[in-house]
Each structure stands twice: as structure tokens, then as C-alpha cells.
Design an enzyme around this catalytic site. Sequence first.
Site, PDB file in Angstrom:
ATOM      1  N   GLU A 205      27.344 -28.226  23.790  1.00  0.00           N
ATOM      2  CA  GLU A 205      28.834 -28.176  23.872  1.00  0.00           C
ATOM      3  C   GLU A 205      29.752 -27.979  22.632  1.00  0.00           C
ATOM      4  O   GLU A 205      30.392 -28.845  22.216  1.00  0.00           O
ATOM      5  CB  GLU A 205      29.153 -29.545  24.709  1.00  0.00           C
ATOM      6  CG  GLU A 205      28.533 -29.679  26.154  1.00  0.00           C
ATOM      7  CD  GLU A 205      28.974 -30.721  26.782  1.00  0.00           C
ATOM      8  OE1 GLU A 205      29.430 -31.813  26.319  1.00  0.00           O
ATOM      9  OE2 GLU A 205      28.739 -30.925  28.048  1.00  0.00           O
TER      10      GLU A 205
ATOM     11  N   GLU B 209      23.658 -29.175  32.640  1.00  0.00           N
ATOM     12  CA  GLU B 209      23.891 -30.404  32.715  1.00  0.00           C
ATOM     13  C   GLU B 209      24.956 -30.356  34.081  1.00  0.00           C
ATOM     14  O   GLU B 209      25.830 -29.417  34.027  1.00  0.00           O
ATOM     15  CB  GLU B 209      24.903 -31.328  31.584  1.00  0.00           C
ATOM     16  CG  GLU B 209      24.285 -31.593  30.513  1.00  0.00           C
ATOM     17  CD  GLU B 209      25.149 -32.398  29.644  1.00  0.00           C
ATOM     18  OE1 GLU B 209      26.187 -32.618  29.649  1.00  0.00           O
ATOM     19  OE2 GLU B 209      24.659 -32.150  28.381  1.00  0.00           O
TER      20      GLU B 209
HETATM   21  O1  IFM Z   1      27.110 -37.491  28.304  1.00  0.00           O
HETATM   22  C1  IFM Z   1      27.805 -36.285  28.101  1.00  0.00           C
HETATM   23  C2  IFM Z   1      26.885 -35.347  27.626  1.00  0.00           C
HETATM   24  O2  IFM Z   1      26.521 -35.979  26.425  1.00  0.00           O
HETATM   25  C3  IFM Z   1      27.470 -34.122  27.543  1.00  0.00           C
HETATM   26  N1  IFM Z   1      27.987 -33.557  28.438  1.00  0.00           N
HETATM   27  C4  IFM Z   1      28.885 -34.406  29.413  1.00  0.00           C
HETATM   28  C5  IFM Z   1      28.205 -35.877  29.642  1.00  0.00           C
HETATM   29  C6  IFM Z   1      29.186 -36.881  30.514  1.00  0.00           C
HETATM   30  O3  IFM Z   1      30.176 -36.923  29.884  1.00  0.00           O
END
Ligand code: IFM
Length: 450
Positions: free
Chosen positions: A163, A355
Site C-alpha cells: 500500500e 487483502e
Molecule cells: O490493517 C490494515 C493493513 O495493515 C493494511 N490494509 C488495510 C488494513 C485494514 O485497515
Amino acid sequence: MSFPKDFVWGAATASYQIEGAAFKDGKGPGIWDVFCKKPGAVWMDHSGDVACDHYHRYAEDVGIMKNIGLNGYRMEVSWPRIMPEGCGAVNAKGIDFYDRLFDELLKAGITPWVTLYHWNLPQALQERGGWQNPDSPKWFGDFTAIVVDKFSDRVVHWMTVNEPQVIINHGLVTGCHAPGFKISFAEALQAGHNLLLAHGRSVSAIRSGAKAVPQIGYAPVGWSRRSASDDPRDVDAARHATFEIDPTSLWNSAWWMDPVFLGRYPDQGLEAYGAAAPKFTDEDMKIISQELDFCGVNIYTAMAVKAGADGRPELVPNTVGYRMNTYDWPITPDVLYWAGKFFYERYKKPLVITENGTCIAECVSKDGSVHDPQRTEFIADHLIAVKRAIDEGIPYRGYFYWSLLDNFEWHWGYKHRFGMVHVDFETGERIIKDSGKFYGEVIRSGGGNL
Ligand code: IFM
């Protein structure tokens, strides 16, 4: 419903969010260790000092993964645990920890998918300017080389940076994440360029050092829009909106993905950011755009878009009472269908959902279980959207639920629970939630129970 036999069924975590042992066994301070000590920086002044204590409980956690039935586990190797100063000396006890963890995972039949940077920057490097320092790509390349040398006999799947949008926006522009800066767009975009170069240096280090043929990807936020309908005009509008860059925001996909997958910053972005756009060379773009094996995307939610009267994208507001999580993120399962379609059309790479998950306000019931039907529905609905995409030829290779464990949710401390496993942060006790058991059934039936 049946998923491909080789589909990866995983869950994901990041080092600072779960490991704890923040000052143990030679680990150096990371930027979050420092940020969390600033009064008011994190909700209730929580920190990851102990977190889920995964550093000590890793064997139990691998047992839980096995019990659920995961065949993939996405995790981060902590840079300050391996290189306490960020460069130079390597911490043998840090290497030992990951040696034990990888052995345990492989023994359990779980494939490790390793992220190299999920925001755990050594503080010593932040003191030298962090991602604003033009040497930062080299630092990250050197760290990657050490990790690859030590672990690529057992690790094949790698993700460089998690990210970049959050690293730059939250860390350097709004300052709600470590290191807590508020710099200009021009400075932030130059730091972002260093981060993209760091990704490229990391890819080179993996390709040249890996002991087994590696599978390399990247894990940006898959920022996107959904089409409000299957009408081709709405689909075009949503596709267009997914890759459009708003000059007042660094939240988008094209700026952070086009350089990596297409070898150039998007023209519309260069125009939108104008004088704030970074300085770069053709050589930089070659480093950034080395061949990747998969496109990882972290996808949580997206607004729907339709074609307005002039054909331009128009946001479609969610209906009153629309489902939301405790972060107020609307629950929009078809985002996995639309985003997968748009990213595959543009980047033409196999996709991995690195994710996807939700936070809800569940608790341990009197029967000792954690009943979280909203999360079960969330997982089911999102996987059904993934299957629709696969059926239409979009090559989704795997799904990593965020997160395996309830954990330290950055500036929100322990307020939001994303896990499929409940963690009692007082005692460390873990309980597989109903959603975790359901996910296990999805895995065992290859999607048959969806
Ligand atoms: O917890 C975070 C993760 O570290 C990165 N992506 C989003 C998740 C939820 O906010």
C-alpha cells in the site's frame, strides 16, 4: 460453486500489527515504536509493544492456521528485527525467529507469502530522511538481498511494498500514521517515486538472489470504482473513474500501478499533478517496471459509478441504511468482480487479493464462542464475486483474508477487530471466530458451501 484446485486460500498479517516483542532479542526501533509513544498519536495511546505476542506464540498461531485449513499465509519480515539500524549489521536472533516460523509453516503445509515492507521502517533510516532520502531505494534493495539470502530456500512468493498510497498519504501528507509528517504534495510525490524505485530495487534483489525461481508481486491499495450496472456505458464510466487521477488527492491506483506494470506515470496524472510531479529519468522507469509474476491488490470497498448524461462518470450514492463496517466502509462485495476486471484489462497479470476483510464489533459470547455472522456473510459474498470474475476469465489466483488475528490497527490501536481469530489482548488467548470456521469449510469444500 467450485474454485480452481490450485486456488490459494490464505490470511494476511503484518509484523508490527501482530509480533510484539518490540524491544526484544536485538530488534531495533521502528518508526511505529516511536510514533506510538507520542501522546495522542494513536487511539488510547495503544502500541504494538506486545500486540498479539505472535513473536512468542507463533507456533500456536501456525496451529490455528492449520486448524482453519489455510494453504497460504501472507506475513511481513520485519526490517528493524532483521537489521536494527536499517543497514549494515544483521540481527541473528531476528533471523532465528523467521527461520523457526517458516519451518513451522512448511511443516503445517502452509506456503509463506512474504511482504518485505508493510510500514515497519527502521527508525535509524527515518532519522536519515526515510523515503524522502534518495538512498532509500538502495537501503531497501540491500535489506531485500539479506532476506532473500536467508530465506529463499523456503520462500518462493514475495511482495515488495504494501500500500504505497497509505505510506505516502497517511505517513507523510496527513500525518496520521508514522512518521507523522505533513509535507507538500511535491515532496510526497518525490518520496513516492523513491518508494517505487525501492520496489524496483527489491525486485532486482529477489530475481538475482533467490535460490528457487521466485514469484514476485506488489501489494498496492486496489483503489477502484464499481459499475452501477452491467450496461456497457456504466461499465465504461466505472473503468474510466477507476484510473482517473484527482489533482487534489494522492488516493488512486494508476499513479502507483502504471509505473510498475506499464513503465510510465499516467499522462493524465502528470498533467493533474503538474509542477508537483516528481523528477525522474528513463532509467528510473526501467528499474520500477521490471517484470512481475502477479499483481497483488488490497481491496476493501468502492463507490458505484454510472454514466452521467454526458457519459462522464457519476457517483451513485449508497442507499440509506447500506451495510457498513465499524470503520464506516460500505460493504460492497462486487468490488472484487469489477476491480479484478479493470485491473486485469489494464495490467494483464494474474491477480491475487492480497487483502480483503472487515471489522465488526463482535465479542466473546457466554458460550465461549465468537459469533460474527456479518463477517461470515462478508467473506461469502466477496468470494462469490471472485468466482464470478474467475468464471469470466479473470485470473484470480488467491485470496488472503485480512486478517488472521485481531491486531494493532495502526492509529486506531486495538479499536477495530478485523481477525477471523479473536485475540484477548489481556491474556493473549485466541478463539477461532465462527467466520474462521466458515472459511475453513469454504476451503475444505473448494467453495462448494458458498
Ligand atoms: O490493517 C490494515 C493493513 O495493515 C493494511 N490494509 C488495510 C488494513 C485494514 O485497515
